[in-house]
Scaffold this motif. Structure first.
Motif, PDB file in Angstrom:
ATOM      1  N   SER A  71       3.651   3.733   8.006  1.00  0.00           N
ATOM      2  CA  SER A  71       2.970   3.069   6.888  1.00  0.00           C
ATOM      3  C   SER A  71       2.151   1.880   7.348  1.00  0.00           C
ATOM      4  O   SER A  71       1.023   1.676   6.906  1.00  0.00           O
ATOM      5  CB  SER A  71       4.000   2.633   5.839  1.00  0.00           C
ATOM      6  OG  SER A  71       4.686   3.750   5.321  1.00  0.00           O
ATOM      7  N   GLU A  98      -6.551   2.257   7.453  1.00  0.00           N
ATOM      8  CA  GLU A  98      -7.388   2.314   6.250  1.00  0.00           C
ATOM      9  C   GLU A  98      -8.258   1.070   6.134  1.00  0.00           C
ATOM     10  O   GLU A  98      -9.439   1.146   5.778  1.00  0.00           O
ATOM     11  CB  GLU A  98      -6.505   2.443   4.999  1.00  0.00           C
ATOM     12  CG  GLU A  98      -5.870   3.803   4.819  1.00  0.00           C
ATOM     13  CD  GLU A  98      -6.892   4.865   4.453  1.00  0.00           C
ATOM     14  OE1 GLU A  98      -7.367   4.860   3.308  1.00  0.00           O
ATOM     15  OE2 GLU A  98      -7.211   5.702   5.319  1.00  0.00           O
ATOM     16  N   LYS A 123     -10.983   1.283   8.812  1.00  0.00           N
ATOM     17  CA  LYS A 123     -11.977   2.283   8.426  1.00  0.00           C
ATOM     18  C   LYS A 123     -12.928   1.727   7.380  1.00  0.00           C
ATOM     19  O   LYS A 123     -14.138   1.986   7.425  1.00  0.00           O
ATOM     20  CB  LYS A 123     -11.276   3.536   7.887  1.00  0.00           C
ATOM     21  CG  LYS A 123     -12.238   4.661   7.496  1.00  0.00           C
ATOM     22  CD  LYS A 123     -11.479   5.916   7.102  1.00  0.00           C
ATOM     23  CE  LYS A 123     -10.707   5.728   5.827  1.00  0.00           C
ATOM     24  NZ  LYS A 123     -10.065   6.991   5.373  1.00  0.00           N
ATOM     25  N   ALA A 124     -12.391   0.948   6.438  1.00  0.00           N
ATOM     26  CA  ALA A 124     -13.224   0.347   5.398  1.00  0.00           C
ATOM     27  C   ALA A 124     -14.218  -0.649   5.972  1.00  0.00           C
ATOM     28  O   ALA A 124     -15.259  -0.931   5.364  1.00  0.00           O
ATOM     29  CB  ALA A 124     -12.339  -0.340   4.353  1.00  0.00           C
ATOM     30  N   GLN A 171     -15.776   0.692  -3.077  1.00  0.00           N
ATOM     31  CA  GLN A 171     -15.588   1.659  -2.007  1.00  0.00           C
ATOM     32  C   GLN A 171     -16.631   2.764  -2.046  1.00  0.00           C
ATOM     33  O   GLN A 171     -16.799   3.492  -1.075  1.00  0.00           O
ATOM     34  CB  GLN A 171     -14.194   2.283  -2.115  1.00  0.00           C
ATOM     35  CG  GLN A 171     -13.062   1.310  -1.881  1.00  0.00           C
ATOM     36  CD  GLN A 171     -13.053   0.749  -0.467  1.00  0.00           C
ATOM     37  OE1 GLN A 171     -13.193   1.481   0.501  1.00  0.00           O
ATOM     38  NE2 GLN A 171     -12.890  -0.558  -0.355  1.00  0.00           N
ATOM     39  N   PHE A 226       0.832  -1.189   0.000  1.00  0.00           N
ATOM     40  CA  PHE A 226       0.000   0.000   0.000  1.00  0.00           C
ATOM     41  C   PHE A 226       0.870   1.244   0.000  1.00  0.00           C
ATOM     42  O   PHE A 226       1.972   1.262   0.530  1.00  0.00           O
ATOM     43  CB  PHE A 226      -0.923   0.022   1.216  1.00  0.00           C
ATOM     44  CG  PHE A 226      -2.160  -0.800   1.026  1.00  0.00           C
ATOM     45  CD1 PHE A 226      -3.390  -0.196   0.919  1.00  0.00           C
ATOM     46  CD2 PHE A 226      -2.086  -2.180   0.949  1.00  0.00           C
ATOM     47  CE1 PHE A 226      -4.530  -0.948   0.740  1.00  0.00           C
ATOM     48  CE2 PHE A 226      -3.211  -2.932   0.770  1.00  0.00           C
ATOM     49  CZ  PHE A 226      -4.447  -2.320   0.665  1.00  0.00           C
ATOM     50  N   CYS A 268       0.997   5.475   0.857  1.00  0.00           N
ATOM     51  CA  CYS A 268       0.370   6.600   1.532  1.00  0.00           C
ATOM     52  C   CYS A 268       0.332   7.779   0.576  1.00  0.00           C
ATOM     53  O   CYS A 268       1.096   7.837  -0.379  1.00  0.00           O
ATOM     54  CB  CYS A 268       1.144   6.962   2.793  1.00  0.00           C
ATOM     55  SG  CYS A 268       1.276   5.596   3.965  1.00  0.00           S
ATOM     56  N   ASP A 269      -0.543   8.732   0.861  1.00  0.00           N
ATOM     57  CA  ASP A 269      -0.694   9.875  -0.025  1.00  0.00           C
ATOM     58  C   ASP A 269       0.314  10.980   0.258  1.00  0.00           C
ATOM     59  O   ASP A 269       0.371  11.958  -0.459  1.00  0.00           O
ATOM     60  CB  ASP A 269      -2.105  10.467   0.108  1.00  0.00           C
ATOM     61  CG  ASP A 269      -3.155   9.504  -0.391  1.00  0.00           C
ATOM     62  OD1 ASP A 269      -2.838   8.713  -1.291  1.00  0.00           O
ATOM     63  OD2 ASP A 269      -4.286   9.547   0.120  1.00  0.00           O
ATOM     64  N   TYR A 305      -0.854   3.310   9.233  1.00  0.00           N
ATOM     65  CA  TYR A 305      -1.788   4.007   8.349  1.00  0.00           C
ATOM     66  C   TYR A 305      -2.611   3.021   7.530  1.00  0.00           C
ATOM     67  O   TYR A 305      -3.829   3.143   7.418  1.00  0.00           O
ATOM     68  CB  TYR A 305      -1.015   4.950   7.424  1.00  0.00           C
ATOM     69  CG  TYR A 305      -1.899   5.869   6.622  1.00  0.00           C
ATOM     70  CD1 TYR A 305      -2.237   7.128   7.108  1.00  0.00           C
ATOM     71  CD2 TYR A 305      -2.400   5.486   5.384  1.00  0.00           C
ATOM     72  CE1 TYR A 305      -3.058   7.982   6.388  1.00  0.00           C
ATOM     73  CE2 TYR A 305      -3.220   6.323   4.655  1.00  0.00           C
ATOM     74  CZ  TYR A 305      -3.550   7.579   5.156  1.00  0.00           C
ATOM     75  OH  TYR A 305      -4.374   8.409   4.424  1.00  0.00           O
ATOM     76  N   ASN A 306      -1.935   2.020   6.971  1.00  0.00           N
ATOM     77  CA  ASN A 306      -2.643   1.065   6.124  1.00  0.00           C
ATOM     78  C   ASN A 306      -3.563   0.160   6.935  1.00  0.00           C
ATOM     79  O   ASN A 306      -4.637  -0.217   6.471  1.00  0.00           O
ATOM     80  CB  ASN A 306      -1.640   0.247   5.312  1.00  0.00           C
ATOM     81  CG  ASN A 306      -0.938   1.081   4.262  1.00  0.00           C
ATOM     82  OD1 ASN A 306      -1.571   1.814   3.515  1.00  0.00           O
ATOM     83  ND2 ASN A 306       0.379   1.014   4.231  1.00  0.00           N
TER      84      ASN A 306
END
Length: 239
Positions: free
Chosen positions: A47, A54, A57-58, A220, A16, A18-19, A50-51
Motif C-alpha cells: 500500500s 500514484e 505518476k500524477a 486529474q 489511500f 488500493c483498487d 502503490y500510493n
C-alpha cells in the motif's frame, strides 16, 4: 503556503485505498499483478509503495528507476523510523521534492503545448475551421437564429469535452444534464465562443491551453498545457 513535502509524506503514510481489495475489504491473502500479499506486513508495504507510485505518476513520472533512486527511498524511510539524524534538513527535503514536482510539471507542459501547437497548425487549414486572433479555433455544426448572449446573461449549455486523443474530460451530454452558467464565467476560450454564438447554435471548439486551463491544468482529467476539444450547444439565455 503549506509545503508539498508535507503532502508527499501524508499520502505515503495514510488515507489511500488500493483498487485490489476483495469483497470483504481485506487486503491480505490475495495476489495483485502477480504479487502475493500473504500477511499484514505485505499489505502495508504494498500500500505504501502503490500510493507513493500514484503520487509520482500524477507528477509526470513515467520511469521510476530513471527519476528516483529506489534504494535511497528505503534507506531514508529506515533512517526516519529509527529516529536517526538526516543528512538533509526538512527545508532541503522540501526544496528537493518541490523542485522535482516543478521539473516534471514543466516537462508535461512543454510536451502538451508542442503537441497542441502542431495540431492547431494542421487543423486551421481544414474546411470550415475558423481561427480567431486569440488562437481559438471553431467550426459551426449548427448555426442558431436566436440572440447572442450578453456578458451579464446566464446561459444554458450542453457540452462534450475531450483531450486531443479523444479522452473525455467532462461532458454534460454524458450526464444528460445541461449546465446554467454566467456567459462570461467560463475559461477564456469558451467566453469568446459563447459571445459569438446565436442561441440554438452548436459549435466545435479547439481551445489551446493559453485560453483554456493554462499551465496548471484542472484536476486529474485536464493535464497542464493541454489543448482541449469541445462540442458546445447554446440552448437558451436566462437574462
Amino acid at each position: 503556503m503549506k509545503s508539498k513535502y508535507i503532502f508527499f509524506l501524508v499520502i505515503a503514510a495514510v488515507g489511500f485505498q488500493c483498487d485490489g481489495q476483495n469483497k470483504s475489504g481485506s487486503t491480505t491473502g490475495g495476489a495483485v499483478s502477480g504479487i502475493a500479499l500473504n500477511n499484514k506486513a505485505d499489505s502495508i508495504g504494498y500500500s505504501l509503495g502503490y500510493n507513493l507510485g500514484e503520487f509520482l505518476k500524477a507528477q509526470g513520472v513515467k520511469d521510476f528507476a530513471a527519476d528516483v533512486n529506489e534504494e535511497m527511498v528505503i534507506k531514508a524511510m529506515k533512517l526516519s523510523i529509527a529516529g536517526q539524524k538526516s543528512p538533509m534538513t526538512r527545508e532541503q527535503c522540501a526544496l528537493a521534492v518541490n523542485g522535482f514536482i516543478e521539473w516534471k510539471r514543466k516537462e508535461v507542459v512543454v510536451k502538451n503545448e508542442q503537441e497542441g501547437a502542431k495540431f492547431m497548425e494542421e487543423n486551421k487549414s481544414k474546411p470550415g475551421v475558423i481561427t480567431t486572433p486569440s488562437g481559438l479555433q471553431y467550426q459551426v455544426i449548427k448555426m442558431g437564429t436566436g440572440p447572442k448572449p450578453m456578458p451579464t446573461d446566464q446561459v444554458q449549455v450542453h457540452y462534450h469535452g475531450t483531450l486531443l486523443n479523444g479522452t473525455v474530460v467532462d461532458s454534460s451530454v454524458d450526464r444528460n444534464q445541461p449546465i446554467v452558467h454566467p456567459a462570461n464565467g467560463f475559461i477564456p476560450g469558451w467566453n469568446e465562443a459563447i459571445s459569438m454564438m446565436p442561441t440554438g447554435s452548436k459549435w466545435k471548439l479547439w481551445v489551446p491551453a493559453k485560453i483554456g486551463y493554462g499551465d496548471q491544468g484542472a484536476g486529474q482529467s485536464i493535464p497542464p498545457g493541454a489543448t482541449l476539444v469541445f462540442e458546445v450547444e447554446l440552448l437558451k439565455i436566462n437574462p
